[in-house]
Design an enzyme around this catalytic site. Structure first.
Site, PDB file in Angstrom:
ATOM      1  N   ASP A 295       0.725  -1.192   0.021  1.00  0.00           N
ATOM      2  CA  ASP A 295      -0.075  -0.011   0.007  1.00  0.00           C
ATOM      3  C   ASP A 295       0.794   1.087  -0.083  1.00  0.00           C
ATOM      4  O   ASP A 295       0.251   2.222   0.481  1.00  0.00           O
ATOM      5  CB  ASP A 295      -1.160   0.079   0.933  1.00  0.00           C
ATOM      6  CG  ASP A 295      -2.190   0.799   0.839  1.00  0.00           C
ATOM      7  OD1 ASP A 295      -2.647   1.178  -0.269  1.00  0.00           O
ATOM      8  OD2 ASP A 295      -2.831   1.520   1.777  1.00  0.00           O
TER       9      ASP A 295
ATOM     10  N   ASP B  42      -4.033  -4.576  -5.098  1.00  0.00           N
ATOM     11  CA  ASP B  42      -3.024  -3.319  -5.245  1.00  0.00           C
ATOM     12  C   ASP B  42      -1.536  -3.757  -5.694  1.00  0.00           C
ATOM     13  O   ASP B  42      -0.850  -3.137  -6.262  1.00  0.00           O
ATOM     14  CB  ASP B  42      -2.724  -2.810  -3.584  1.00  0.00           C
ATOM     15  CG  ASP B  42      -3.561  -1.785  -3.595  1.00  0.00           C
ATOM     16  OD1 ASP B  42      -4.266  -1.006  -4.343  1.00  0.00           O
ATOM     17  OD2 ASP B  42      -3.635  -1.156  -2.329  1.00  0.00           O
TER      18      ASP B  42
ATOM     19  N   ASP C 230     -11.950   1.943   5.192  1.00  0.00           N
ATOM     20  CA  ASP C 230     -10.876   2.053   4.541  1.00  0.00           C
ATOM     21  C   ASP C 230      -9.824   2.684   5.128  1.00  0.00           C
ATOM     22  O   ASP C 230      -8.598   2.547   4.426  1.00  0.00           O
ATOM     23  CB  ASP C 230     -11.476   2.828   3.074  1.00  0.00           C
ATOM     24  CG  ASP C 230     -12.492   2.204   2.241  1.00  0.00           C
ATOM     25  OD1 ASP C 230     -12.356   0.883   2.016  1.00  0.00           O
ATOM     26  OD2 ASP C 230     -13.269   2.656   1.811  1.00  0.00           O
TER      27      ASP C 230
END
Length: 337
Positions: free
Chosen positions: A123, A161, A312
């Site tokens: 991330d 991701d 989130d």
């Protein structure tokens, strides 16, 4: 950016997912119908093959609302609690968690939906930063997951991701070769399992054109996987996701794909800071229920990979990534009416 932490949801998971088999489940083994109480049971076997965790955060919230006499709110959250959602495997006990979820699913004659989100340098330092300490730690973790799954049925969404952040250069260049090797190795390890399907995350309809990601997907092992996943933890419509997925499929050998429909009922959020319109956006709604009966033969399933109602990240008033947020869950459910 995905914001789901890999720990088993609900009270049972505090002591490990394996306790689901030790009587902690509130919903029983078989099919059941919705009732006025708090118990959560499996969907009819003909609806979809995926396991509903009867002790997830949403199920616990239903029980809390019922106990408080808030029956209307309980029925709203039941829209989430009675759907199969992804179980995000945590970093500490991958074998135990994978075994617990897949054994519970097998006991209910269903397949577990597992999400693996532990790639090193995850991330890009954003809300869900973290991941395995290094490549060797990740390989050991993947081996633990595989050992925990064994020959039981499972569908795995591999590393949301991870490929996209190689393409958009969010992940520094010095980590690229290792990441490709780790992803490819993970696909190979998981595909040695007899009853495990693997879908490599491939971004969403809003990030860019499929031309930019198909070659990285090949380097990440898509040829050996069952297919790819789109719209994970995002909000793009199912129609847009199908369009994007079919364009990408044509470039990777007509591979099949799955779509995360967990929160795409009202499409993407377009107001406010465009760099964070994916993070706890207001006015969103639940999407199509999980099913293998989809609108296109290339789409293997609509799945709820992201668990609706979990934050989130610490944006727009939300708690940290992956934490249950009851008020947001209630808004998602109510917007689906």
């Amino acid at each position: 950016m995905y914001g789901s932490r890999g720990v088993g949801a609900g009270a049972c998971a505090v002591a490990g997912a394996v306790l689901l088999l030790a009587g902690c489940s509130s919903g029983g083994d078989g099919d059941g119908e919705k009732g006025g109480g708090s118990a959560i049971s499996q969907r009819p076997a003909g609806s979809d093959p995926y396991w509903v965790n009867p002790d997830g955060n949403a199920a616990s919230q239903v029980a809390a609302y019922v106990k408080a006499g808030k029956k209307d709110d309980a029925e709203q959250i039941r829209k989430i609690a009675e759907q199969p959602t992804g179980e995000w495997i945590g970093p500490e006990n991958p074998e135990q968690e994978a075994r617990g979820f897949t054994e519970a699913a097998e006991k209910a004659d269903r397949s577990a939906l597992l999400v693996l989100y532990n790639i090193p340098h995850r991330d890009c330092g954003q809300f869900s930063q973290g991941g395995a300490a290094d490549g060797d730690a990740y390989r050991t973790w993947i081996e633990g997951v595989a050992k925990g799954i064994g020959d039981r049925p499972a569908t795995v969404i591999l590393e949301p991701d991870a490929v996209l952040h190689l393409v958009d250069e969010c992940t520094p260049e010095k980590f690229h070769e290792e990441r490709y090797d780790l992803l490819s190795g993970a696909v190979s390890t998981l595909k040695t399992l007899q009853n495990t399907k693997v879908y490599v995350d491939a971004g969403n309809a809003g990030w860019g054109h499929p031309d930019g990601i198909y070659e990285p997907l090949r380097r990440a092992g898509i040829d050996r996987a069952d297919g790819f996943a789109v719209n994970v933890s995002n909000f793009y419509s199912t129609d847009d996701s199908i369009r994007y997925g079919k364009q990408l499929s044509a470039k990777v050998g007509n591979k099949h794909f799955v779509i995360d429909t967990s929160r795409n009922g009202n499409g993407p959020y377009t107001d406010g800071d465009q760099d964070e319109n994916w993070c706890n956006p207001p006015g969103r709604a639940l999407g199509e229920s999980p099913t293998t009966k989809t609108a296109d033969p290339l789409v293997d399933a609509y799945l709820w990979v992201k668990r609706p109602g979990e934050s989130d990240g610490t944006c727009k008033g939300g708690p940290k990534a992956g934490d249950w947020w009851p008020s947001y869950a209630l808004k998602l459910a109510k917007a689906t009416d």
